[in-house]
Each structure stands twice: as C-alpha cells, then as structure tokens.
Design an enzyme around this catalytic site. Structure first.
Site, PDB file in Angstrom:
ATOM      1  N   HIS A 189       0.723  -1.224   0.105  1.00 15.52           N
ATOM      2  CA  HIS A 189       0.031  -0.225  -0.246  1.00 15.52           C
ATOM      3  C   HIS A 189       1.330   1.603   0.048  1.00 15.52           C
ATOM      4  CE1 HIS A 189      -4.158  -2.064   0.199  1.00 15.52           C
ATOM      5  NE2 HIS A 189      -3.767  -3.071   0.849  1.00 15.52           N
ATOM      6  N   ASP A 456      19.183  -9.988 -25.047  1.00 24.00           N
ATOM      7  CA  ASP A 456      19.192 -11.411 -25.364  1.00 24.00           C
ATOM      8  C   ASP A 456      19.853 -11.231 -26.523  1.00 24.00           C
ATOM      9  OD1 ASP A 456      19.077 -13.074 -23.442  1.00 24.00           O
ATOM     10  OD2 ASP A 456      17.532 -12.949 -23.270  1.00 24.00           O
TER      11      ASP A 456
HETATM   12  C1  PEP Z   1      15.290  -9.490 -24.006  1.00 26.65           C
HETATM   13  O1  PEP Z   1      15.947 -10.209 -23.226  1.00 26.65           O
HETATM   14  O2  PEP Z   1      15.371  -8.195 -24.551  1.00 26.65           O
HETATM   15  C2  PEP Z   1      13.448  -9.553 -23.116  1.00 26.65           C
HETATM   16  C3  PEP Z   1      12.606  -8.580 -23.602  1.00 26.65           C
HETATM   17  O3  PEP Z   1      13.506 -11.029 -22.548  1.00 26.65           O
HETATM   18  P1  PEP Z   1      14.221 -11.161 -20.465  1.00 26.65           P
HETATM   19  O4  PEP Z   1      14.640  -9.395 -20.486  1.00 26.65           O
HETATM   20  O5  PEP Z   1      12.710 -11.189 -19.677  1.00 26.65           O
HETATM   21  O6  PEP Z   1      14.902 -11.755 -21.071  1.00 26.65           O
HETATM   22 MG    MG Z   2      15.183 -12.034 -23.203  1.00 24.82          MG
END
Ligand code: PEP
Ligand code: MG
Length: 545
Positions: A189, A456
């Site tokens: 909250h 990634d």
């Molecule tokens: C990414 O890899 O850009 C993504 C959106 O996934 P996460 O950051 O959760 O790996």
């Molecule tokens: Mg990712």
C-alpha cells in the site's frame, strides 16, 4: 553522509527532514480472568469501535485517494466481523479463561500464518491485513487507540520499518515529502499510495537505515534509482532539489500527452505497449496510457512460490490481467526460467555457461507436462480478453513446431472436456537469438507476430554476458550487427504479412526511435515509466525530412 540503496517504487525526488514513523502497539500479555463473560463484552465493544474507526478511514481515503484505494478498509470491517475469526477468539477466551486482547492476538497470529502459507499471491498478501485488523482490535479493546496529533506543518520524509494499509491511510498526506521503508513490496500500500500522491518512495532499504537514522535528520530520496542519502551535505541537497524541479516540469509536460496518439509529424503511427512482470504494475501501465501489454514476463508466477503454480492458480492471474486491461492486447511470454533466473524447486543442474544452457523454451520442451499446464491456463484465460502468447529463446523451426504441437494437444484436450477457449489465440515468436533473426524468413510463416528481445539479442550477438558489468566497454547496443539483425527480422515479418515489435530495453532508446520507425517496426513495448517519454519522442519526429 551515509548512502543506502533500496527499490524505487515511485520515481520522483525529495530532500527534507526525517520523521520516524511511531507505532502505538500496546504490549499484550496473557492474563487469566475470573469472568470470561466480561471479556466477551469487552470484545464486542472493541469491535464496534474498530468498525466505526474503519468507517472513518474509509470515508477519508475515498475523498483523498478514491474508492478503489479505500475498498481495503471495507474488507477490513468484514474481516473484523468474520464468524470464523470471532469464533476462534471467543473459544480462546472461554476455554482458557484469558483476557480478550490475548485471545485476539493469538487468533490473529494463527490466521495470519495460515494465509502467509497459501499458494495464491493475493491471499498471501492478506496475511498483513489480518495483522493490521488484529492490532486495531486490540487497541480498541484496551482503549489504546487515540490518534496522536502532530501540530507541525513542516513536510517530512516518513521513515518506517514497513507500513500497514491503515497506517498509510492515517498519515497526514499534506505533510509527506517521501516514503522510505526498510521492508515492503512493490505492490504494498505504501507503493500504491506513493504513486497516487506522486511522491517518491523507496522500499526494502534494509534495517541498517533504521539503526542509523534519527528523527529530524536530513535525507535525500531518489525514487528512480532507490538511492537514499542520510545527512547529505549542502551541495548534495541542492543537486537533489534541482533534479526535483526539473522532474516536476518534465512530468507536467508528459502528463499532457495522456490520451494522445503515438503519431509522427508526418502521420506514421506506432503502438506503444508496456512491459510488466507482475500484475501489480497494471494500474501504472494504464495510468501511463499503455496501448496494451507487449511483454508480461510470466516467471513471477513461478519465482514467488515454493512449488509449481497449478493450472487454476495461473488461470486466476492471467484472467485478472485480461479483465483489468479490458479488451486491450495482452501478450504473455511463456516461462523463461534458467540463466540468471533460478528457482530451487526446478532442481536445475549447475551449468558452466547458464546463459547458453538449459533455459526458457528449452526447459519447457523437455518438461512438456509443466509447459502444458501453462498453455492450458493461457488458452482457458483467452476468453477473458485479447490474449496473445509468445515463446522465448527460439533458435530453430523444430522448437516452434514442437511448441505448436503441444498447443494443438492442449486445444484438443480442452475441446474434449468442453472447456471454453479461443481457437484463434495469437502465437508469437520472440526473436532474441541471432539464429532466430537469421532464419526469420522461415519462422515468420509459423507465427502470428514477432517480438524482438534485444536484451538477449545483444548478449548473444556480441558474445557479452548481460550479467557481467565488467563488459560494459565492449557492449555497444547500437552495434551494426544488432541493427542489421533487427532490420532483417522486420523485412521477413512484413514479407510474410505479420507484425513485428521490440520488447527489449532498446525499444525505449530515444536515439533509435527514428531508425526503428523507418525500418517499419509496428510496436514498441517498454517499461511503464518510458511510455510517455517515448510518445513525446515519436510525436517530435518528421520522417518526410
Ligand atoms: C529480452 O531479452 O530482450 C527480453 C525482453 O527478455 P528478458 O529481458 O526477460 O530476457
Ligand atoms: Mg530475453
């Protein structure tokens, strides 16, 4: 000066004096009584007072923060009158011949413990409400419930270990510059209130702060980074004050963009959606005018538990998200566990290179029962709104084929059991490996959309572990290799008639907005606080030039 770091739950700045939150908790001891009947009477009188107080808090909160935030106090009234809770208190008074306060404390602790062990996140959060109502009831029975008046008008930074809903509601809002708590959660909250009042809040700073701080100490709070400075010097105070002035001007400008379109000066429109990892962020996403949810990281459902979430538990959460978004698109990413996100009960082996290991879709395809539980919950939830699902970490068409086969199996099972679902629920592929980008021409015919996970994609393209801070000098998110992979993905998506978005952090980089729109990106899904700044950027572009 001492520096502390917590989690900023509302981005804004404050500098001012500390007011330590003082809790009036009467100490409760167990006293044997001769007349348990008299204790039952004290209990009833205390209950009447508590319900009356809650009615007052309810009206006060409705006028200060609106009905939605006040609802909790109606629930508290109901909890105080709850038959099971009252029966438990009365039984303790009668069987043990003890004072009412002790009976309330014991019954409250039992109930609160029971709630804290429940699987459902919402029910677990009710455990602190039970503590809250028990404390109120004890104060009312013992007559220890008078409100302390503070006659100073000076605005202060409230520092507390944690704040219950009614404690937050009773604070004089006009006097608060910021909240800083040692514990707390982002959906607490305090966090909600801070958002509504638009004042900075930092939670989870740790008990070290409470040990170091005194009433009246100077403090600065940065609700964006979670930085808290205790006893800062004049220069540091002035820097924070300057940031506060600039932040206010910027927020005012951005607030004027709510309700406006994401359209460039020459008429190109782009969707701007929100990334969330927890349904607690939905209110924020809506108030920042998200067009939909472009990435709901479903891992939180698994991370918060001691065991795999059941189909029903997942359905409940997905349904709540869809109902709240009220017809707007919601894209839920299937489980992405492994690498930096480890969960004990998954019992994953240690790996030398976890980022190159057993994660996301790889894990789901090797545990089809677990994966199908999530898919069933998703298909069942699809009838409650505009739901799409996407698979993370795809590197081959074979993986997609396998995942789609499991989707077909789930649909057949649901059909056979006459359970409703949407046959046309859209399935997307995350493009977050170079392999997926390079074969995006082969993947596009298998999907309804692409969402590019640049976090990634950068890591795997540049061979730089995203967890390794030492590699900063070697990570260039604007690297031409990354840009070419994105462009290739967009072309292949459009050639195959599907849309393509970006859900990684790069999507909110204002230096790239123009380039992405020129490439033909259809959607950018960004963290909630980046939605309006991105809209401002889009509206300033003229691609005809
Ligand atoms: C990414 O890899 O850009 C993504 C959106 O996934 P996460 O950051 O959760 O790996
Ligand atoms: Mg990712």
């Amino acid at each position: 000066m001492l520096r502390f770091r917590g989690k900023g739950v509302y981005g804004a700045y404050a500098a001012g004096k500390v007011s330590l939150f003082k809790r009036h908790e009467p100490t409760v001891s167990r006293t044997e009584v001769d007349d348990p009947g008299a204790e039952l009477k004290r209990l009833e009188e205390g209950k009447d007072r508590a319900v009356e107080q809650l009615r007052d808090i309810y009206s006060r909160t409705v006028s200060e923060l609106g009905e939605a935030n006040a609802e909790i106090f109606e629930i508290h009234s109901m909890m105080i009158e709850d038959d099971d809770f009252n029966d438990a208190i009365k039984e303790i008074i009668l069987t043990q011949s003890v004072n009412a306060e002790y009976a309330v404390l014991t019954a409250g602790e039992d109930l609160s413990e029971m709630f804290s062990e429940m699987d459902d996140e919402y029910m677990r959060a009710r455990s602190s409400d039970i503590k809250d109502i028990s404390q109120r009831l004890i104060s009312c029975i013992s007559g220890y419930d008078s409100e302390e008046e503070n006659d100073s008008d000076e605005k202060v930074i409230i520092v507390a270990d944690d704040l219950t809903p009614s404690e937050t509601a009773m604070l004089d809002k006009d006097r608060i510059l910021a909240f800083v708590t040692a514990g707390g959660s982002a959906t607490s909250h305090t966090a909600i209130l801070a958002g509504n009042l638009e004042i900075p809040a930092v939670i989870g700073v740790g008990n070290e702060l409470l040990e170091a701080v005194k009433d009246g100490d100077m403090m600065t709070v940065d609700g964006y980074t979670g930085d808290v400075m205790l006893s800062p010097d004049e220069k540091q105070i002035e820097t924070v004050k300057q940031k506060r002035r600039e932040d206010k001007t910027r927020k005012k400008r951005l607030a004027e963009l709510v309700g406006k379109e994401n359209v460039t000066l020459d008429g190109r429109t782009i969707k701007i959606f929100a990334n969330i990892q927890d349904p607690g962020e939905l209110d924020d996403a809506l108030s920042h005018d998200a067009g939909g949810i472009g990435l709901f990281r479903s891992e939180f459902l698994y991370l918060e538990r001691k065991d795999y979430p059941t189909e029903e538990q997942q359905l409940e959460v997905y349904k709540r998200v869809l109902q709240k978004m009220d017809g707007k698109t919601v894209i839920i990413r299937t489980l992405d566990i492994g690498a930096d996100k480890q969960i004990g009960y998954f019992e994953l082996d240690n790996e030398n290179n976890p980022a190159l290991g057993f994660r996301a879709i790889r894990l789901c395809l090797t545990r089809p029962d677990m994966f199908k539980t999530q898919l069933r919950a998703l298909y069942r939830a699809s009838v409650y709104g505009d739901l799409s699902v996407m698979f993370p970490m795809i590197t081959s068409t074979r993986e997609v084929k396998k995942a789609l086969r499991l989707c077909r199996e789930v649909k057949e099972e649901l059909k056979a059991a006459s359970i409703p679902f949407r046959e046309d629920m859209k399935i997307g592929i995350m493009i977050e490996t170079p392999a997926a980008a390079v074969i995006s021409d082969l993947l596009a015919p298998m999907a309804d959309f692409f969402s590019i996970g640049t976090n990634d994609l950068i890591q795997y393209t540049l061979a730089c572990d995203r967890q390794n801070g030492k590699l900063e000098d070697f990570v260039d998110p604007h690297h031409e290799a990354v840009m070419r992979l994105i462009e290739m993905t967009v072309k292949n998506a459009h050639r195959n008639g599907i849309w393509v978005g970006i859900c990684g952090e790069l999507g909110s980089d204002p230096e790239l907005t123009e380039r992405f729109i020129r490439m033909g990106i259809d959607e950018l899904s960004v963290s909630v606080s980046n939605i309006l700044p991105l809209r401002e950027k889009v509206r300033s572009l003229d691609l005809s030039k």
